[in-house]
Design an enzyme around this catalytic site. Structure first.
Site, short mmCIF file in Angstrom:
data_model
loop_
_atom_site.label_atom_id
_atom_site.label_comp_id
_atom_site.label_asym_id
_atom_site.label_seq_id
_atom_site.Cartn_x
_atom_site.Cartn_y
_atom_site.Cartn_z
N THR A 1 -1.16 0.71 -2.49
CA THR A 1 -0.34 1.71 -1.80
C THR A 1 -0.13 1.28 -0.35
O THR A 1 -0.81 0.40 0.16
CB THR A 1 -0.99 3.10 -1.78
OG1 THR A 1 -2.04 3.13 -0.79
CG2 THR A 1 -1.53 3.50 -3.13
N ASP A 2 0.80 1.93 0.31
CA ASP A 2 0.92 1.80 1.75
C ASP A 2 0.00 2.85 2.39
O ASP A 2 -0.68 3.62 1.71
CB ASP A 2 2.38 1.96 2.18
CG ASP A 2 2.72 1.13 3.41
OD1 ASP A 2 1.84 0.99 4.28
OD2 ASP A 2 3.85 0.64 3.51
N TRP A 3 0.04 2.90 3.69
CA TRP A 3 -0.89 3.68 4.52
C TRP A 3 -0.97 5.14 4.07
O TRP A 3 0.00 5.87 4.12
CB TRP A 3 -0.42 3.59 5.97
CG TRP A 3 -1.32 4.17 7.00
CD1 TRP A 3 -1.27 5.43 7.50
CD2 TRP A 3 -2.39 3.51 7.68
NE1 TRP A 3 -2.24 5.59 8.47
CE2 TRP A 3 -2.94 4.42 8.60
CE3 TRP A 3 -2.93 2.22 7.62
CZ2 TRP A 3 -4.00 4.10 9.45
CZ3 TRP A 3 -3.98 1.90 8.46
CH2 TRP A 3 -4.51 2.83 9.35
N GLU A 4 -2.15 5.55 3.59
CA GLU A 4 -2.47 6.94 3.31
C GLU A 4 -1.54 7.57 2.26
O GLU A 4 -1.42 8.79 2.18
CB GLU A 4 -2.42 7.76 4.61
CG GLU A 4 -3.26 9.02 4.59
CD GLU A 4 -3.32 9.70 5.96
OE1 GLU A 4 -4.33 10.36 6.22
OE2 GLU A 4 -2.38 9.57 6.77
N ASP A 5 -0.90 6.75 1.44
CA ASP A 5 0.21 7.28 0.68
C ASP A 5 -0.20 8.16 -0.51
O ASP A 5 0.59 9.01 -0.91
CB ASP A 5 1.13 6.16 0.21
CG ASP A 5 2.58 6.62 0.16
OD1 ASP A 5 2.91 7.57 0.88
OD2 ASP A 5 3.36 6.02 -0.60
#
Length: 575
Positions: free
Chosen positions: A279-283
């Protein structure tokens, strides 16, 4: 044919071997350890408040079996010390070696002393896979010189909305061009021993419907398959990227981290991708924080695990993913087999990278970081990327060393030439971080033998606010045969670069008109990460150069093109 079949058989045996090894390792792990492999935490979790390493936090991660870390900015030796400490503690606790990821998107931009290359939009304008592959190798080599083994690049998104703040992180708008340069970039990155590439951002990120970063995309299957998917299809088929990063975007109101149609049906089944999906940041937690599809982070994890093929969560601030996922298994909400499957993919990737044999690769590369050869390679890309958009009456190249006036907010600022993701997420705004490199002004001064023929004044800042007397600037322009005005954007990354208006600041545009009114022949240089509207000022100048974000060697390349030392050969990758 016999040779080809034999080679295919060897590849199959190697692949099966990694799969068998991963299966043997995973079979000996607990459910909790499978879950922990899927966790990626930010560097802040393992640092003390004073920036020193928190060995207790690393030990906690090792005992749990946390799979990956990300972020940071250090010299190669400092990076190696940190990564070595992590891997040593992991080994002492019988944990699989850790992955460490960085957004090395235009050179090793978080490795102090590295030579940074032009941004991807410039590389797209070269139409040159060889240059792109070599630049990608240098990026990976300098990253792994610090022991960092995972490069979150290249970006295979296509530009659709030209106000999007990540245009400069793409190769442009054409699926074929992005495919060919994407293949080259992945091959370049993964030719550095011990390094994995992560192609991103799967899928449709550039199709933001409102022009804002993370804006929703509305795409039918035809658009996905014929426009947005080819760059990913070709990379998976021809370059074997070991990982993919999911996009922040919601496609047809379905966030990517819960998008079965795209992350399972398309990515896994149709493309046949069997590597790690990050995933990307905190997604995953954004299902709670942003999309409001669930009421808490545990339910966010449950939704993502049940609907997507995500393997690793960039949590990133803490270890909460692990305990919350354990709750889901204990409650019978998500079967343990779901976490086992992802853990196996992650372990297999670590085996493919050779981390079980050498968990801190790249030691032989430390002395190459920042080399003269790297500086030349970055210059080659900058030279081939810069585009001549207008050349009225063949005003360029300038003959000899005529009297010139250098002005504009970007004329003496290497930080502006480099844009976002340059030493800091949002970039830097001066020359202090680029020893040995020249701004546009500095490059002209370096190339001119008679400094009396050069005058300079900033005139306006990047917001269009006057910094010097306009009368003085106009007088200096009137005394010069040619005036080079460099305008554009300040550095930005992601949502910070959102803008409702594609027009350059009014003060910049008026300044160009004011200078042009003096009769000097104006050469306009655009330093920007995306197309910006000029509202007719291109008509009052004699030449227009689209430099985009050529970074550390861009000042020299721009000056060389204007003076005829180098022929401009860049082509627009965006219509």
């Amino acid at each position: 044919m016999k040779v080809s079949l034999a080679l295919l058989g060897l590849v199959s045996v190697v692949a099966d071997s990694y799969d068998d090894q991963a299966e043997a390792i995973v079979a000996k792990m607990s459910v909790n350890q499978w879950i922990a492999q899927m966790a990626q935490v930010n560097i802040g979790f393992i640092l003390n408040a004073d920036g020193s390493v928190n060995t207790n936090a690393i030990t906690q991660c090792a005992k749990l079996g946390v799979g990956s870390f990300l972020n940071g900015a250090f010299t190669p030796s400092q990076w190696r010390t940190l990564v070595s400490q992590i891997q040593s503690i992991y080994a002492a606790n019988n944990a699989p070696p850790a992955l460490y990821g960085l957004d090395s998107v235009h050179g090793a931009n978080y490795v102090t002393g590295a030579i940074l290359s032009p941004h991807q939009i410039n590389k797209g304008s070269t139409f040159n896979p060889s240059l792109v592959q070599n630049s990608a190798f240098i990026t990976a080599r300098d990253t792994v010189a610090g022991g960092v083994n995972w490069v979150f690049a290249p970006g295979l998104d296509l530009t659709v909305h030209k106000r999007w703040s990540r245009v400069y992180e793409t190769f442009g708008e054409d699926p074929y061009l992005a495919s060919q340069l994407g293949i080259a970039a992945v091959k370049g990155i993964q030719s550095a021993p011990g390094v994995a590439a992560s192609i991103k951002h799967f899928i449709g990120y550039g199709a933001t419907s409102n022009g804002d970063d993370r804006g929703p995309a509305y795409l039918n299957d035809y658009q996905v398959l014929n426009y947005h998917a080819p760059s990913f299809i070709e990379a998976v088929k021809n370059a074997n990227p070991l990982s993919v990063m999911a996009s922040y975007v919601s496609v047809n109101d379905v966030p990517m981290v819960v998008n079965t149609h795209l992350t399972v049906d398309l990515l896994r089944n149709d493309l046949g991708f069997n590597g790690v999906l990050l995933t990307d940041w905190e997604d995953i937690y954004n299902l709670n924080y942003v999309h409001k599809l669930v009421n808490n982070n545990q339910d966010a994890i449950a939704m993502s695990m049940s609907k997507s093929s995500v393997d690793m969560s960039m949590i990133p601030y803490d270890l909460s993913f692990i305990s919350l996922a354990q709750n889901l298994v204990n409650a019978g909400t998500i079967p343990s087999s779901r976490f086992r499957q992802s853990a196996k993919r992650i372990i297999k990737m670590k085996l493919q990278m050779g981390l079980y044999q050498n968990s801190v690769p790249g030691g032989d590369y430390v002395g190459l970081v920042g080399s003269a050869a790297d500086r030349q390679a970055a210059l080659d890309v900058a030279r081939e990327s810069i585009i001549l958009l207008k050349n009225q009456n063949n005003v360029l190249p300038l003959s000899g060393q005529p009297k010139i006036f250098l002005t504009g907010p970007s004329i003496d600022n290497i930080g502006y030439l480099c844009g976002g993701w340059t030493w800091l997420w949002q970039g830097v705004t001066d020359n202090s971080k680029f020893p040995g490199s020249y701004s546009i002004k500095g490059a002209f001064q370096n190339l001119y033998s008679d400094q009396s023929k050069i005058s300079s004044l900033q005139g306006v800042d990047i917001s269009g606010v006057t910094t010097d007397s306009l009368n003085t600037a106009k007088y200096m322009a009137s005394q010069a045969q040619y005036t080079i005005i460099a305008v554009g954007e300040q550095p930005y990354a992601e949502m910070v670069g959102n803008t409702p208006d594609a027009t350059l600041p009014a003060g910049q545009l008026q300044y160009i008109r004011d200078i042009a009114s003096t009769g000097t022949k104006v050469i306009l240089v655009l330093v920007q990460g995306r197309p910006r509207l000029l509202n007719g000022v291109a008509d009052v100048v004699h030449a227009v150069i689209d430099a985009m974000l050529p970074c550390m060697m861009g000042g020299q390349a721009i000056a060389e093109i204007i003076l005829g030392i180098v022929n401009p050969s860049g082509r627009l990758s965006i219509t």
